[in-house]
Design a protein around this motif. Structure first.
Motif, PDB file in Angstrom:
ATOM      1  N   ILE A  39     -12.857  11.057  62.798  1.00 36.03           N
ATOM      2  CA  ILE A  39     -13.363  11.888  63.895  1.00 36.03           C
ATOM      3  C   ILE A  39     -12.672  13.260  63.896  1.00 36.03           C
ATOM      4  N   VAL A  40     -11.402  13.265  63.533  1.00 34.91           N
ATOM      5  CA  VAL A  40     -10.581  14.480  63.549  1.00 34.91           C
ATOM      6  C   VAL A  40     -10.016  14.710  62.154  1.00 34.91           C
ATOM      7  N   ILE A  41      -9.931  15.956  61.768  1.00 35.06           N
ATOM      8  CA  ILE A  41      -9.314  16.338  60.494  1.00 35.06           C
ATOM      9  C   ILE A  41      -7.974  16.997  60.789  1.00 35.06           C
ATOM     10  N   ARG A  42      -6.948  16.504  60.117  1.00 37.64           N
ATOM     11  CA  ARG A  42      -5.593  17.045  60.252  1.00 37.64           C
ATOM     12  C   ARG A  42      -5.294  17.847  58.996  1.00 37.64           C
ATOM     13  N   LYS A  43      -4.871  19.093  59.199  1.00 40.25           N
ATOM     14  CA  LYS A  43      -4.520  19.937  58.060  1.00 40.25           C
ATOM     15  C   LYS A  43      -3.070  20.372  58.228  1.00 40.25           C
ATOM     16  N   GLU A  44      -2.277  20.029  57.225  1.00 38.17           N
ATOM     17  CA  GLU A  44      -0.859  20.378  57.244  1.00 38.17           C
ATOM     18  C   GLU A  44      -0.603  21.490  56.240  1.00 38.17           C
ATOM     19  N   TYR A  45       0.085  22.529  56.707  1.00 35.93           N
ATOM     20  CA  TYR A  45       0.416  23.661  55.848  1.00 35.93           C
ATOM     21  C   TYR A  45       1.850  23.490  55.339  1.00 35.93           C
ATOM     22  N   PRO A  46       2.070  23.686  54.031  1.00 30.93           N
ATOM     23  CA  PRO A  46       3.417  23.521  53.461  1.00 30.93           C
ATOM     24  C   PRO A  46       4.288  24.746  53.751  1.00 30.93           C
ATOM     25  N   GLN A  47       4.887  24.745  54.908  1.00 28.34           N
ATOM     26  CA  GLN A  47       5.754  25.859  55.299  1.00 28.34           C
ATOM     27  C   GLN A  47       6.846  25.333  56.213  1.00 28.34           C
ATOM     28  N   VAL A  48       7.824  26.186  56.467  1.00 29.93           N
ATOM     29  CA  VAL A  48       8.906  25.839  57.379  1.00 29.93           C
ATOM     30  C   VAL A  48       8.918  26.873  58.484  1.00 29.93           C
ATOM     31  N   PRO A  49       8.837  26.461  59.760  1.00 31.06           N
ATOM     32  CA  PRO A  49       8.636  25.086  60.218  1.00 31.06           C
ATOM     33  C   PRO A  49       7.221  24.606  59.892  1.00 31.06           C
ATOM     34  N   PRO A  50       7.026  23.284  59.832  1.00 29.87           N
ATOM     35  CA  PRO A  50       5.706  22.753  59.486  1.00 29.87           C
ATOM     36  C   PRO A  50       4.632  23.210  60.475  1.00 29.87           C
ATOM     37  N   LYS A  51       3.472  23.466  59.942  1.00 26.81           N
ATOM     38  CA  LYS A  51       2.326  23.858  60.769  1.00 26.81           C
ATOM     39  C   LYS A  51       1.223  22.833  60.529  1.00 26.81           C
ATOM     40  N   VAL A  52       0.741  22.225  61.610  1.00 22.02           N
ATOM     41  CA  VAL A  52      -0.326  21.232  61.517  1.00 22.02           C
ATOM     42  C   VAL A  52      -1.431  21.633  62.483  1.00 22.02           C
ATOM     43  N   GLU A  53      -2.651  21.626  61.981  1.00 18.15           N
ATOM     44  CA  GLU A  53      -3.813  21.940  62.809  1.00 18.15           C
ATOM     45  C   GLU A  53      -4.777  20.764  62.815  1.00 18.15           C
ATOM     46  N   TYR A  54      -5.500  20.652  63.921  1.00 14.45           N
ATOM     47  CA  TYR A  54      -6.502  19.598  64.077  1.00 14.45           C
ATOM     48  C   TYR A  54      -7.840  20.238  64.409  1.00 14.45           C
TER      49      TYR A  54
END
Length: 116
Positions: free
Chosen positions: A70-85
């Motif tokens: 239902i939801v897509i999680r996208k994680e960006y490889p950076q510091v601090p971590p960035k996650v979008e839904y």
């Protein structure tokens, strides 16, 4: 058999039970509402929008929505971590139901009602 009873065909409750299982949970419909309105949100933005939800509960509900497609999680490889839904296509297909639910609420909300 009594005269006034009508024999029922067997009812297949599975489609209904499946659909409800996808949104069952205290916060899932709220999460879907905010992703519907904002399109893409970071974890902290969802948490802020929901207010009283705990980290454990929000993480759990988001994982379930992601596992159900239902939801897509996208994680960006950076510091601090960035996650979008965001909503998947399957998630977007639920939005007409959510829209009808919102319309019903708009038409029936009592004067002065506040979010508990």
């Amino acid at each position: 058999m009594k005269k006034d009873t009508i024999p029922c065909k067997e009812i297949d409750v599975r489609p209904f039970a499946y659909a409800i299982s996808l949104v069952d949970g205290k916060w899932k419909m709220h999460i879907l509402f905010w992703l519907w309105k904002k399109e893409i949100l970071r974890y902290s933005e969802i948490k802020r929008a929901l207010g009283k939800v705990t980290h454990k509960m929000l993480s759990s509900q988001l994982k379930e929505l992601e596992n159900d497609g239902i939801v897509i999680r996208k994680e960006y490889p950076q510091v601090p971590p960035k996650v979008e839904y965001r909503l998947s296509e399957k998630g977007k297909s639920i939005m007409p139901i959510l829209s009808a639910f919102c319309k019903w609420g708009h038409e029936h909300i009592p004067d002065g009602w506040q979010i508990p």
